[in-house]
Enzyme design. Structure first.
Site, PDB file in Angstrom:
ATOM      1  N   THR A  48       0.867  -1.181   0.000  1.00  0.00           N
ATOM      2  CA  THR A  48       0.000   0.000   0.000  1.00  0.00           C
ATOM      3  C   THR A  48       0.901   1.227   0.000  1.00  0.00           C
ATOM      4  O   THR A  48       1.961   1.210   0.621  1.00  0.00           O
ATOM      5  CB  THR A  48      -0.874  -0.011   1.274  1.00  0.00           C
ATOM      6  OG1 THR A  48      -1.821  -1.056   1.146  1.00  0.00           O
ATOM      7  CG2 THR A  48      -1.594   1.307   1.497  1.00  0.00           C
TER       8      THR A  48
ATOM      9  N   ARG B 295     -14.910  -6.411   0.106  1.00  0.00           N
ATOM     10  CA  ARG B 295     -14.198  -5.962   1.329  1.00  0.00           C
ATOM     11  C   ARG B 295     -13.510  -4.598   1.116  1.00  0.00           C
ATOM     12  O   ARG B 295     -12.889  -4.343   0.093  1.00  0.00           O
ATOM     13  CB  ARG B 295     -13.168  -7.029   1.699  1.00  0.00           C
ATOM     14  CG  ARG B 295     -12.329  -6.704   2.937  1.00  0.00           C
ATOM     15  CD  ARG B 295     -11.009  -6.070   2.591  1.00  0.00           C
ATOM     16  NE  ARG B 295     -10.180  -5.877   3.765  1.00  0.00           N
ATOM     17  CZ  ARG B 295      -9.094  -5.093   3.781  1.00  0.00           C
ATOM     18  NH1 ARG B 295      -8.717  -4.472   2.690  1.00  0.00           N
ATOM     19  NH2 ARG B 295      -8.401  -4.953   4.868  1.00  0.00           N
TER      20      ARG B 295
ATOM     21  N   THR C 295      -0.662   2.074   6.953  1.00  0.00           N
ATOM     22  CA  THR C 295      -0.605   0.819   6.198  1.00  0.00           C
ATOM     23  C   THR C 295      -0.536  -0.346   7.160  1.00  0.00           C
ATOM     24  O   THR C 295       0.143  -0.275   8.186  1.00  0.00           O
ATOM     25  CB  THR C 295       0.589   0.789   5.230  1.00  0.00           C
ATOM     26  OG1 THR C 295       0.623  -0.512   4.608  1.00  0.00           O
ATOM     27  CG2 THR C 295       1.922   1.038   5.913  1.00  0.00           C
TER      28      THR C 295
ATOM     29  N   GLY D 212      -5.932  -3.707   7.776  1.00  0.00           N
ATOM     30  CA  GLY D 212      -6.952  -2.665   7.701  1.00  0.00           C
ATOM     31  C   GLY D 212      -8.089  -2.791   8.695  1.00  0.00           C
ATOM     32  O   GLY D 212      -8.574  -1.786   9.218  1.00  0.00           O
TER      33      GLY D 212
HETATM   34  N1  ASP Z   1      -4.375  -1.275   4.954  1.00  0.00           N
HETATM   35  C1  ASP Z   1      -4.580  -1.915   3.700  1.00  0.00           C
HETATM   36  C2  ASP Z   1      -5.921  -2.600   3.701  1.00  0.00           C
HETATM   37  O1  ASP Z   1      -6.293  -3.137   4.710  1.00  0.00           O
HETATM   38  C3  ASP Z   1      -3.526  -2.935   3.355  1.00  0.00           C
HETATM   39  C4  ASP Z   1      -2.091  -2.514   3.606  1.00  0.00           C
HETATM   40  O2  ASP Z   1      -1.846  -1.393   4.027  1.00  0.00           O
HETATM   41  O3  ASP Z   1      -1.184  -3.332   3.355  1.00  0.00           O
HETATM   42  O4  ASP Z   1      -6.567  -2.639   2.682  1.00  0.00           O
END
Ligand code: ASP
Length: 319
Positions: free
Chosen positions: A185, A213, A236, A239
């Site tokens: 991300t 989702r 990040t 989530g």
């Molecule tokens: N936070 C992001 C999500 O849950 C994924 C990530 O940051 O790796 O979609």
């Protein structure tokens, strides 16, 4: 004569006040997760660092030439979205049904305006969509076909699903059924020369996600938040936990209502509150004095920053 002299002095004073009070500051991340030294080849490590360098340098250049923090964020994130190395734009992960669905958000700390989109499949640079929602609609959060319809009206660049395909992410889907992709991300926080803060985040979410989702990344307050009173934050990580902890806003609230410094607020959330419910990940943040914090409770986070003195820092692992 004296009147003109005073007038000129006043004009000069005013220029100084409004123009170059602040040195620009910028930080970016390219995801956090379980990554240990030696897991990545040196070549891949270098490629990632080079791309982080290219992106942050572009953002900094925009800020240096009086660009706004929101413009710097869009251009910086676009570079990361166009790279197959990150879980955003071109390199985004696959859903359970083999599609690629993007989420993005941006927030302007000067006026608390914000824009976000979720579940889009044909927008080349989802951060530009979030930005257009913020600047050219009366809404904050648009989803799926509706968001794409709006993007077309705004003449944003459209891409077919094939464009987003990468072998790397496809293999991840095949190997990692039912697990989360913990890397890639992207996010950016910035302070421009007028002292305005902004934050943006863009992602493909989690590998193998189903049922539409949505994670924290496009949710204002969870994955992204900016307020000139306090700070700008881009998160990040897992989530679901970031949403339940309302991480980005929590950092700001701890500063505003409890007078914590940015560093203290981030420490409390990333190392105490989030792990207490099982959340892992990290964030990048800048406070309204231009201090940068990049912290995570995982072994690594792709990250880079340029501070008030113009010093650049690019890192992957815990230092
Ligand atoms: N936070 C992001 C999500 O849950 C994924 C990530 O940051 O790796 O979609």
């Amino acid at each position: 004569m004296r009147f003109f002299y005073i007038l000129i002095l006043l004009i000069c004073f005013n220029c100084q006040e409004t123009n170059t009070n602040n040195q620009p500051v910028i930080a970016i991340h390219g995801g956090a997760g379980i990554i240990l030294k030696g897991d990545l080849s040196i070549e891949k490590e270098n490629l990632i660092k080079e791309k982080l360098d290219e992106a942050i340098s572009r953002g900094y250049e925009i800020l240096k030439s009086s660009g706004s923090s929101t413009d710097a964020i869009v251009e910086t994130i676009k570079i990361l979205e166009n790279s197959p190395l990150f879980n955003a734009g071109k390199g985004a992960v696959f859903t359970n049904s083999g599609t690629i669905e993007h989420d993005a958000s941006i927030m302007n700390g000067e006026n608390l305006n914000a824009g976000a989109s979720t579940g889009t499949m044909h927008i080349k640079n989802p951060i530009t969509l979030a930005h257009s929602i913020m600047t050219s609609s009366e809404h904050v959060f648009l989803s799926r076909e509706g968001a794409e319809e709006f993007a077309k009206l705004q003449n944003l660049e459209i891409a077919e699903q094939d464009y987003f395909y990468t072998d790397f992410r496809f293999n991840q889907l095949e190997k990692q059924q039912n697990t989360a992709s913990k890397f890639g991300t992207v996010g950016c926080v910035a302070m421009d020369i007028n002292g305005n803060l902004a934050a943006g985040t863009s992602t493909g979410g989690m590998t193998n996600k189903k049922w539409g989702r949505i994670g924290d990344s496009p949710i204002i307050g969870a994955g992204t938040y900016a307020n000139n009173k306090t700070c700008a934050v881009s998160c990040t990580g897992s989530g679901e936990y970031f949403m339940r902890s309302v991480v980005a806003y929590d950092i700001s609230a701890l500063m505003e209502y409890k007078d914590l410094s940015l560093k203290e607020a981030v420490y409390k959330v990333i190392h105490k509150k989030l792990p207490s419910i099982g959340g892992d990940g990290g964030l990048i943040a800048i406070d309204n004095k231009g201090n940068i914090v990049m912290d995570f409770n995982t072994p690594g986070m792709y990250r880079a920053s340029i501070n008030k003195d113009g010093e650049k820092n690019i890192a992957i692992y815990l230092e």
